[in-house]
Design a protein around this motif. Structure first.
Motif, short mmCIF file in Angstrom:
data_model
loop_
_atom_site.label_atom_id
_atom_site.label_comp_id
_atom_site.label_asym_id
_atom_site.label_seq_id
_atom_site.Cartn_x
_atom_site.Cartn_y
_atom_site.Cartn_z
N MET A 131 12.56 12.67 72.83
CA MET A 131 12.16 13.90 72.24
C MET A 131 10.65 13.66 71.29
O MET A 131 11.32 12.79 70.38
N SER A 132 9.56 13.72 71.50
CA SER A 132 8.63 13.40 70.59
C SER A 132 8.38 14.02 69.33
O SER A 132 8.61 15.42 69.31
N GLN A 133 8.25 13.33 68.14
CA GLN A 133 8.11 13.97 66.85
C GLN A 133 6.87 13.63 66.34
O GLN A 133 6.37 12.27 66.48
N THR A 134 6.03 14.40 65.54
CA THR A 134 4.55 14.24 65.19
C THR A 134 4.36 14.96 63.74
O THR A 134 5.32 15.95 63.54
N VAL A 135 3.15 14.72 63.39
CA VAL A 135 2.86 15.33 62.07
C VAL A 135 1.59 16.03 62.08
O VAL A 135 0.60 15.73 62.79
N CYS A 136 1.63 17.24 61.52
CA CYS A 136 0.46 18.15 61.64
C CYS A 136 -0.90 17.59 61.15
O CYS A 136 -1.06 16.70 60.19
N ALA A 137 -2.05 17.99 61.79
CA ALA A 137 -3.49 17.36 61.39
C ALA A 137 -4.01 18.54 60.84
O ALA A 137 -5.42 18.31 60.69
N LEU B 190 -5.98 8.73 59.99
CA LEU B 190 -4.90 8.03 59.74
C LEU B 190 -4.94 6.96 58.73
O LEU B 190 -5.92 6.28 58.45
N ASN B 191 -3.87 6.43 58.07
CA ASN B 191 -3.98 5.29 57.26
C ASN B 191 -4.53 4.26 57.79
O ASN B 191 -5.19 3.39 57.13
N GLU B 192 -4.14 3.64 59.05
CA GLU B 192 -4.74 2.57 59.98
C GLU B 192 -6.16 2.75 59.96
O GLU B 192 -6.94 1.68 60.05
N ASP B 193 -6.69 3.90 60.45
CA ASP B 193 -8.00 3.94 60.63
C ASP B 193 -8.69 3.96 59.36
O ASP B 193 -9.70 3.08 59.51
N TYR B 194 -8.33 4.63 58.20
CA TYR B 194 -8.97 4.23 56.87
C TYR B 194 -8.75 2.89 56.52
O TYR B 194 -10.04 2.34 56.08
N GLU C 18 -2.96 12.30 70.45
CA GLU C 18 -3.32 11.03 71.10
C GLU C 18 -3.33 10.05 69.89
O GLU C 18 -3.37 8.78 70.50
N LYS C 19 -3.33 10.22 68.82
CA LYS C 19 -3.25 9.09 67.61
C LYS C 19 -1.78 8.53 67.40
O LYS C 19 -0.90 9.50 67.63
N GLU C 20 -1.88 7.57 66.76
CA GLU C 20 -0.60 6.84 66.47
C GLU C 20 -0.87 6.07 65.31
O GLU C 20 -1.87 5.59 65.01
N GLY C 21 -0.07 6.33 64.17
CA GLY C 21 0.08 5.70 62.94
C GLY C 21 0.92 6.34 61.95
O GLY C 21 2.06 6.92 62.25
N THR C 22 0.18 6.32 60.62
CA THR C 22 1.04 6.97 59.46
C THR C 22 -0.10 7.67 58.66
O THR C 22 -1.23 7.62 58.76
N LEU D 268 5.14 9.51 53.23
CA LEU D 268 4.53 8.63 54.15
C LEU D 268 5.41 8.91 55.39
O LEU D 268 6.45 8.84 55.68
N THR D 269 4.63 9.40 56.77
CA THR D 269 5.29 9.41 57.68
C THR D 269 4.80 8.80 59.06
O THR D 269 3.31 8.92 58.95
N ARG D 270 5.18 8.55 60.07
CA ARG D 270 4.90 8.34 61.29
C ARG D 270 4.14 9.44 62.03
O ARG D 270 4.69 10.72 61.99
N VAL D 271 2.86 9.35 62.64
CA VAL D 271 2.29 10.23 63.47
C VAL D 271 2.63 9.59 64.98
O VAL D 271 2.02 8.44 65.08
N VAL D 272 3.21 10.40 65.90
CA VAL D 272 3.34 9.65 67.25
C VAL D 272 2.26 10.38 68.16
O VAL D 272 2.52 11.54 68.36
N ALA D 273 2.00 9.67 69.05
CA ALA D 273 1.04 10.37 70.38
C ALA D 273 2.25 10.86 71.46
O ALA D 273 3.12 10.20 71.62
N PHE D 274 1.83 12.06 71.98
CA PHE D 274 2.76 12.73 72.81
C PHE D 274 1.56 12.77 73.94
O PHE D 274 1.89 13.33 75.02
#
Length: 671
Positions: free
Chosen positions: A1-7, A98-102, A435-439, A447-453
């Motif tokens: 089950m995919s979990q992700t964080v709101c944008a 996301l943090n990685e993008d920044y 579609e993004k992946e990171g934190t 601090l939380t993981r953003v998971v792509a689904f």
């Protein structure tokens, strides 16, 4: 089950995807299973209004033609090399990254292009809070967490409409009210938030400092202070007290246009409450005196010792999902990296870490300052990522003219049809939420993981775009990242350089973050000290200088701006969500009914609102709002044709909430 964080907002709700629908995760601390209409709509809009191809044109007078990633990266690298100086190159980033993008964008700009002109749209919403925290407490550190509302006795919301801008947080507040929490709302508008308050203060626009100073005077005169805390953990109390008590209480109260009864009720609640949280957002920050207003709030918590204990403290609310993360990474032009300010020592640390000799030596231009430089033909290239500065910067007519003078404007975006795209030369598609992946880091350091689904379908994430530009500039090794995890782990190592190691993100485990959030800075919170050189908080005497644009005979109204519950910025995403279309429109103007009657206006009529900078049209909506004050949501795409481009001298945040305007009746048709 995919979990992700709101944008969307800074609350940072966690969702799980079940049968293609988003649902709040019950055991996640930020939302505890709750969600808002905007948040759950995101699964509908992933494939809507998307920018899916690279586009290029030589001039903004031409039409776009298809291009490729490779051709665009090669062209951008060539233009960067041809620029006469790094100071003529700008990077305009976003709290949507996301943090990685920044991290990769900041590394590219400051580490290898050599420009300090790398800023973020967080400048326009949170920079005053950043400067306030740094001046009062020594570092950009939020000393309160959302879960502490459950331990709070009084919550003060000033310049914050949580019911519409931070819906899930507001629902937490309402739950706590049922258990005894008292809520005071201070706002010129009787908002949805004010409707659920225990006490509402209809403050006159621009008098926040007067009210806060009046409260501080009352606390001092009636000896409602924490003397031990002041003595052991603060600086400058005696000089602050002397200057503050020289102010005239009657003059301050009169300026606020509050009754003595309402103020006394507020004071009684304050002095009787054991634990107090003050929360604020754009109504405080977006002002030419935004830093001063933040300092006035911080002063109250220092005077009463309402900080560094559970259920107490000054809680700045961030508007975007990763505004906090961008601040941590170093996305602001006034920060070098990982909370390191510009100094000879810090520049050397960063140069050694990145193995680069191109580190700039001083602050770069902030968001609006880059546009001012462009207006002077001083900018060769502007790279914009996941934000729309032509729409969101103040004094839009000026901004548009400045953009026309930039030889190369690159827009990196997941969605098409931005206002900025009208002035861009290269459009580069990147992936959005889902579609993004990171934190990312929410408003209280979680601090939380953003998971792509969803798959990326051959498109690139923001950090991949910046890494490719870096490689095309010849820095293959520095940008040889193969995954978001690799970027995060390099960023983690860099956080070890942070001042007193408070930014302890290096302790987190990337894989664990998908299900177990990490809260940085908790060791500081457990100790009663601050991040100033002497570990003490600083008190600053602040006086209301009335520096904002004032109403006049020609422009007798004051314009306020802000969000509405179910729309987001220009509606490039929310405007396409079926479950949101039945709610508030994107464009309207709220007016006091008595003011409308003076113009013989009926609700639903179209009016023209005019400032010295421009004009727009909007439908009239009657509202409980102070006399000679109007409100237009930022979802109105033309809002910034009206707004004032005066900046706070320290934070460089624009004064969006104090623009003088007039109203003109243009037609009697009711929509």
């Amino acid at each position: 089950m995919s979990q992700t964080v709101c944008a969307y907002c800074g609350v940072g709700c966690k969702f799980e995807l079940i049968n293609h629908k988003l649902k709040g995760v019950k055991d996640y601390p930020s939302n505890q299973g709750m969600s808002c209409a905007k948040g759950i709509s995101q699964s509908q809009t992933i494939h809507t209004n998307r920018l899916l191809e690279v586009h290029y044109r030589d001039s903004i007078e031409e039409s776009f033609r298809p291009s490729t990633y490779e051709d665009s990266f090669q062209l951008i690298a060539e233009k960067i090399k041809q620029s006469t100086h790094p100071d003529k190159i700008g990077f305009y980033l976003s709290g949507q990254m996301l943090n990685e993008d920044y991290y990769v964008a900041n590394k590219l700009a400051k580490g290898f292009v050599g420009t300090a002109n790398c800023d973020t749209n967080s400048r326009t919403c949170m920079a005053s809070a950043v400067v306030g925290y740094k001046k009062s407490f020594g570092m950009d550190y939020v000393p309160v967490r959302m879960e502490e509302i459950e331990h709070c006795h009084l919550m003060i919301l000033i310049g914050a409409n949580t019911a519409e801008a931070h819906v899930v947080l507001h629902n937490k507040i309402k739950k706590a009210q049922k258990k005894g929490l008292k809520v005071v709302v201070i706002d010129p508008r009787f908002t949805l938030t004010a409707q659920s308050a225990d006490l509402y203060l209809p403050l006159k626009v621009g008098t926040d400092i007067d009210l806060l100073n009046l409260l501080a005077i009352k606390l001092i005169k009636e000896d409602q202070l924490d003397h031990d805390f002041i003595k052991e953990h603060s600086n400058y109390f005696n000089s602050y007290k002397e200057k503050l008590l020289a102010l005239d209480e009657k003059v301050l109260l009169k300026s606020t246009q509050l009754s003595e009864e309402i103020f006394e009720a507020f004071y009684r609640l304050f002095k009787q409450s054991k634990n107090i949280i003050t929360a604020w957002t754009m109504g405080i920050n977006q002002s030419v005196q935004g830093v001063d207003k933040n300092l006035a709030i911080n002063n109250l918590h220092i005077l009463t010792g309402q900080i560094n204990k559970k259920g107490s403290g000054p809680l700045s609310l961030t508007g975007q999902p990763n505004a906090m993360g961008g601040r941590e990474v170093g996305g602001l032009s006034t920060t070098l990296a990982v909370h390191l300010d510009y100094s000879e020592e810090n520049c050397q640390k960063v140069a050694d870490f990145w193995k680069s000799d191109k580190i700039p030596k001083k602050n770069g231009l902030t968001a609006f300052e880059m546009i001012e430089k462009a207006d002077q033909n001083g900018l060769d290239i502007l790279i914009i990522c996941h934000t729309d500065p032509v729409y969101h910067l103040p004094h839009r007519r000026f901004v548009e003219e400045a953009f026309k003078k930039i030889p190369l404007v690159i827009e990196i975006n997941a969605y098409q049809g931005s206002e900025t795209s009208k002035f861009a030369h290269i459009l580069i598609p990147a992936v959005p939420f889902g579609e993004k992946e990171g934190t990312q880091t929410n408003l209280d350091r979680t601090l939380t993981r953003v998971v792509a689904f969803e798959t990326k379908h051959g498109l690139l994430q923001d950090w991949e775009v910046f890494a490719q530009i870096g490689k095309h500039l010849g820095h293959e090794k520095a940008f040889d990242f193969r995954s978001s995890k690799e970027v995060f782990e390099e960023y983690q190592e860099m956080t070890k350089l942070s001042y007193r190691k408070h930014l302890d993100i290096y302790k987190a485990q990337y894989d664990d973050l998908e299900h177990t959030p990490f809260i940085w800075g908790e060791t500081l919170y457990d100790q009663n000290h601050f991040l100033t050189p002497d570990r003490k908080a600083n008190l600053f005497f602040i006086e209301n200088q009335n520096l904002s644009e004032q109403p006049s005979q020609a422009y007798p109204f004051i314009l306020l701006t802000g969000r509405t519950r179910d729309q987001w910025h220009t509606g490039s995403k929310t405007g396409y969500a079926e479950n949101l279309l039945k709610y508030k429109a994107l464009e309207f103007v709220e007016m006091n009914q008595k003011d409308a009657a003076a113009f013989q206006l009926n609700e639903g009529e179209i009016v023209k609102i005019v400032s010295s900078r421009g004009e727009l049209k909007a439908k009239v909506v009657f509202a409980d709002i102070n006399p000679k004050t109007i409100f237009i949501p930022i979802s109105h795409r033309d809002i910034n044709y009206l707004t004032d481009d005066t900046l706070d001298p320290l934070s460089k945040e624009p004064d969006y909430n104090h623009s003088a305007v007039r109203i003109e009746k243009i037609e009697s048709m009711i929509l």
